[in-house]
Motif scaffolding. Structure first.
Motif, short mmCIF file in Angstrom:
data_model
loop_
_atom_site.label_atom_id
_atom_site.label_comp_id
_atom_site.label_asym_id
_atom_site.label_seq_id
_atom_site.Cartn_x
_atom_site.Cartn_y
_atom_site.Cartn_z
N LEU A 1 0.36 -1.17 0.16
CA LEU A 1 -0.30 -0.04 0.54
C LEU A 1 0.82 1.11 0.01
N LEU A 2 2.16 1.43 0.92
CA LEU A 2 2.73 2.64 1.30
C LEU A 2 3.41 2.63 -0.41
N GLU A 3 3.89 1.90 -0.41
CA GLU A 3 4.88 1.84 -2.03
C GLU A 3 4.02 2.02 -2.76
N GLU A 4 2.89 1.98 -3.03
CA GLU A 4 1.55 2.17 -4.58
C GLU A 4 1.76 3.61 -3.86
N ILE A 5 1.20 4.03 -2.87
CA ILE A 5 0.59 5.79 -2.84
C ILE A 5 1.90 6.40 -3.11
N GLN A 6 2.95 5.78 -2.61
CA GLN A 6 4.32 6.48 -2.79
C GLN A 6 4.89 7.14 -4.52
N SER A 7 4.50 5.87 -5.05
CA SER A 7 4.68 5.54 -6.54
C SER A 7 4.62 6.76 -6.85
N GLU A 8 5.32 7.77 -7.91
CA GLU A 8 4.79 8.50 -9.03
C GLU A 8 3.34 7.50 -9.26
N ALA A 9 4.13 6.89 -10.37
CA ALA A 9 3.10 6.24 -11.71
C ALA A 9 2.20 5.27 -10.53
N GLY A 10 1.80 5.37 -9.28
CA GLY A 10 1.54 4.03 -8.41
C GLY A 10 -0.13 4.25 -9.53
N ASP A 11 -1.14 3.05 -9.19
CA ASP A 11 -1.68 2.19 -9.70
C ASP A 11 -2.74 2.84 -8.65
N LYS A 12 -4.24 3.33 -9.11
CA LYS A 12 -5.05 4.06 -8.21
C LYS A 12 -5.95 2.65 -8.50
N GLU A 13 -6.10 1.99 -8.82
CA GLU A 13 -6.93 0.80 -8.69
C GLU A 13 -6.05 -0.48 -7.83
N LYS A 14 -5.16 -0.26 -7.65
CA LYS A 14 -4.55 -1.26 -7.11
C LYS A 14 -4.54 -0.90 -5.45
N VAL A 15 -4.62 0.60 -5.04
CA VAL A 15 -4.88 1.42 -4.13
C VAL A 15 -6.06 0.80 -3.05
N CYS A 16 -7.00 1.14 -4.16
CA CYS A 16 -8.22 1.16 -4.02
C CYS A 16 -8.04 -0.39 -2.85
N ALA A 17 -7.47 -1.66 -4.07
CA ALA A 17 -8.14 -3.05 -3.83
C ALA A 17 -7.41 -3.37 -2.24
N LEU A 18 -5.79 -2.68 -1.97
CA LEU A 18 -5.38 -2.75 -0.45
C LEU A 18 -6.25 -1.98 0.10
N LEU A 19 -6.60 -1.00 -0.09
CA LEU A 19 -7.92 -0.55 1.26
C LEU A 19 -8.53 -1.37 0.95
N LYS B 1 -4.42 8.09 6.67
CA LYS B 1 -4.18 10.19 7.30
C LYS B 1 -4.65 10.97 5.89
N PRO B 2 -2.78 10.66 4.95
CA PRO B 2 -2.89 11.51 3.73
C PRO B 2 -3.84 11.18 2.97
N LEU B 3 -4.57 10.40 2.65
CA LEU B 3 -5.34 10.21 1.37
C LEU B 3 -6.38 10.41 1.40
N ILE B 4 -7.04 10.92 3.27
CA ILE B 4 -8.23 11.54 3.84
C ILE B 4 -7.30 13.13 3.36
N GLY C 1 -7.43 11.05 -6.37
CA GLY C 1 -9.89 11.00 -7.28
C GLY C 1 -10.11 10.23 -5.57
N PRO C 2 -11.08 10.15 -6.07
CA PRO C 2 -12.48 9.73 -5.25
C PRO C 2 -12.75 8.87 -4.93
N ARG C 3 -12.40 7.90 -5.79
CA ARG C 3 -12.22 6.76 -5.47
C ARG C 3 -11.48 6.08 -3.96
N VAL C 4 -10.46 6.89 -3.80
CA VAL C 4 -9.01 6.02 -3.31
C VAL C 4 -9.78 7.18 -2.16
N GLN C 5 -10.13 8.34 -2.22
CA GLN C 5 -10.51 9.10 -0.59
C GLN C 5 -11.66 8.34 -0.26
N LYS C 6 -13.30 7.76 -0.67
CA LYS C 6 -13.56 7.27 -0.42
C LYS C 6 -13.54 5.93 -0.16
#
Lengths: 95, 268
Positions: free
Chosen positions: B140-158, B183-186, B192-197
């Motif tokens: 999760l942290l890797e995806e959040i910090q990566s510049e080319a992070g996949d938002k869908e992957k962040v959603c899946a991990l969340l 916390k930083p995602l909130i 994007g809205p999906r990750v924040q939600k």
């Protein structure tokens, strides 16, 4: 809670029955689906899914968790990963 | 062989009425429901003591070690499919004009699978679960910090993190780690809205399942500052979850709560 459940269910289901009888029937249907014509394939495939859909009922307070689950886990794992039957994971609104 | 199958299928039909069979095939997500039923069968209502476990619990504990990684992988894969026709309710900003059946199915699948994960995680050995959570947070942290992070992957991990929080198996340090990760995602809406939600959903689940963690005086103040600071940055789709989160926190307040905190609430 277990006691209460067994009073409701005087004859608890047996996972071993599902594993040996229902799943062997499902395997037979799967083989027929692989070998049959397109129309037969669909019918046999539906039978496999219908037979698998009995699984949740066999999991309600079964009498043989200890003896059957260890041998059944691998089958469950394979079924979860089986790309041919995504319906086993999707909501199936059959009938 | 065909004849045998047909005769045995008709035997099944003799055993069950058509109505019963129809009810059976309408079960959602066959395998995940089965897993959840199995766990519910041995649940005595007071949680599981894995150290002095009964034979049934021990058998399911071993099964959880095999099945949990498969279910985790499934959620990570399914999120990509769901995203291809994203129709998550209230995701107004990013939702495509037409909803897709494929994505709907995928979202349903993910929901069923996360329920099964929550059920199984309650039985998983502590050490195994700690390792799984550690890997999850690392990714999760890797995806959040990566510049080319996949938002869908962040959603899946969340989503997976949320499933573990729901099962109430995480210790306080893990919950604290997860809280710091979301916390930083909130706080900002750049992902994007999906990750924040999703991040709000995790926070809501933490507030609900680990209320003592949030009720800690310093952390409560921190959460209040976080939530009051996000009035303007909350996406439309996240507002419902934000309010739900606030509702849970306010419900947990009692007369012993510091007047200072109560006044902070009054400021909203």
């Amino acid at each position: 809670m277990k006691a209460a459940a067994s009073t409701v269910q005087p004859n608890p289901p047996r996972l071993a029955f599902f594993q040996t009888m229902v799943l062997s029937l499902a395997r037979s249907c799967d083989k027929l689906a692989a070998a049959g014509t397109a129309k037969d394939q669909r019918a046999h495939r539906d039978r496999v899914i219908a037979l698998w859909s009995l699984f949740p009922c066999f999991c309600k307070h079964p009498a043989d968790i200890e003896s059957t689950v260890p041998t059944f886990t691998a089958t469950l794992g394979r079924a979860l990963e089986d790309k041919r039957y995504p319906e086993l994971l999707v909501s199936w609104m059959g009938s | 062989l065909d004849g045998v199958v047909t005769s045995q299928t008709s035997l099944l039909q003799d055993c069950f009425t058509t109505r019963q069979l129809n009810a059976l095939v309408r079960q959602q997500s066959v395998i995940c429901n089965g897993i959840a039923n199995l766990v519910a069968s041995i649940d005595t209502g007071g949680g599981f003591e894995l150290e002095n476990a009964s034979a049934d619990v021990a058998a399911l504990t071993k099964a959880s070690v095999v099945l949990l990684p498969i279910l985790f992988k499934f959620v990570t894969d399914a999120h990509g499919v769901a995203a291809s026709g994203n129709n998550e309710s209230m995701d107004v900003e990013e939702a495509p004009a037409k909803s897709s059946d494929v994505s709907m199915e995928s979202l349903q699948k993910v929901q069923c699978v996360t329920e099964a994960i929550s059920a199984l995680a309650r039985l998983a050995p502590d050490e195994f679960l700690r390792g799984l959570f550690k890997k999850l947070m690392h990714r999760l942290l890797e995806e959040i910090q990566s510049e080319a992070g996949d938002k869908e992957k962040v959603c899946a991990l969340l989503t997976l993190s949320q499933a573990l929080v729901t099962s109430r198996v995480l210790d306080e340090s893990s919950v604290s780690f997860l809280y710091r990760a979301v916390k930083p995602l909130i706080r900002n809406d750049e992902d994007g809205p999906r990750v924040q939600k999703r991040a709000y959903k995790v926070l809501t689940e933490i507030c609900e399942r680990y209320h003592s963690f949030v009720a800690d005086k310093d952390r409560l103040q921190e959460v209040i500052v976080l939530l009051s600071g996000t009035v303007t940055t909350s996406q439309v789709s996240s507002r419902h979850m934000r309010l739900k989160c606030l509702n849970i926190i306010v419900d947990g307040l009692d007369s012993s709560s510091s007047p200072q905190l109560v006044s902070l609430y009054a400021g909203w």
